[in-house]
Motif scaffolding. Structure first.
Motif: not given
Ligand code: AMP
Length: 283
Positions: A16-40
């Motif tokens: 549905x998102x793609x049909x609306x021509x919206x762009x998708x940004x993806x950030x793969x992680x293994x969790x236990x998130x910290x500020x490094x992840x959040x910066x991405x």
């Protein structure tokens, strides 16, 4: 924030998102998130209409079973942090959902990048990384995907996979986030004992000194100097230190004027393995 645990549900939502021509940004992680992840994630938010973060501790990229079993899991806190960055979608599948009954890696050829550094010490690691990132790209179909320079070899390998397979995604590298004392942020840092946590900033301090030395000395001398610093250290065991070409990741002997170099390091602080790297200035 929408949370999905199955491939079908997230795919339907993203169609549905793609049909609306919206762009998708993806950030793969293994969790236990910290500020490094959040910066991405913050970077992804600025450049895309919606941001998808995955949390998945991928079994096929672990060469050490204990490391896999003890990998930190902090889902409640992760969810709070993701909401605070206005992340749009969390994808949090189970191992069965992703691998079904076959927890195995595909075999990849990354033109030799996979045989350097981490590839020498973590057998099968990059086949596991390639397998999961390719699978997630197929599910999420991102326009852009964000990876940290903390895992610089991984970043180069993902760029290679995208280039070789002509995948329709742009790979964005993001700078290393550090604690105030210089230690590179990592989910594994919370597993460090007090004395090893206090000792760990020595890694980045040594990298910075190595960078200074590289201005006037050759790579072999700098490498020997670093190895000696760790031989003298009572708490940190050096696994490798190497000065390599940023593109080929091959260890260098002589400096050339048109090349970019980085120093890469892996260190055991007790049973916790830490990695870091630094861009080198030639003079
Ligand atoms: P991980 O959860 O450790 O697999 O990391 C997920 C993503 O975050 C990877 O692209 C990492 O390179 C990136 N990352 C992890 N730690 C840092 C950091 N200290 N600074 C920047 N990026 C990081």
């Amino acid at each position: 924030m929408r949370i999905f645990t199955t491939k079908e549900e997230i795919k339907t939502f993203l169609t549905h998102i793609k049909k609306e021509n919206k762009t998708i940004g993806f950030v793969p992680t293994m969790g236990a998130l910290h500020d490094g992840h959040l910066s991405l994630i913050k970077k992804a938010k600025k450049k895309n209409d919606i941001v998808v973060v995955s949390i998945f501790v991928n079994p096929t990229q672990f060469n050490n079973q204990e490391d896999l079993i003890k990998y930190p899991k902090t889902l409640d806190n992760d969810t709070k942090l993701l909401k605070s960055t206005n992340c749009d979608v969390l994808f949090f599948p189970s191992v069965e959902e992703i691998y079904e009954n076959n927890v195995k890696s595909e075999k990849f050829n990354f033109d030799g990048l996979e045989h350097q550094m981490e590839g020498k010490f973590r057998e099968g690691h990059f086949d596991g990384v390639g397998t999961i990132v390719k699978t997630f790209f197929e599910i999420v179909t991102p326009n852009k995907a964000y990876f940290g320079e903390k895992d610089f070899q991984q970043l180069q390998i993902i760029k290679k996979m995208v280039e070789k397979n002509q995948l329709p995604v742009k790979i964005k590298g993001c700078p290393i986030f550090r604690e105030e004392d210089g230690l590179a942020m990592s989910s594994r840092n919370i597993r460090l004992s007090k004395k090893h946590r206090e000792a760990a900033p020595f890694i980045y301090k040594t990298l910075k000194k190595a960078n200074k030395k590289f201005g006037t000395e050759n790579a072999i001398n700098v490498t020997e100097w670093v190895e000696n610093q760790f031989k003298k250290h009572p708490l940190l065991d050096l696994e490798y230190f190497t000065i390599a070409d940023e593109k080929s990741l091959e260890t260098i002997k002589n400096k050339e004027s048109n090349k970019k170099y980085r120093a890469f390091i892996a260190v055991f602080a007790g049973e916790i393995r830490l990695i870091d790297n630094i861009r080198l200035n030639k003079n």
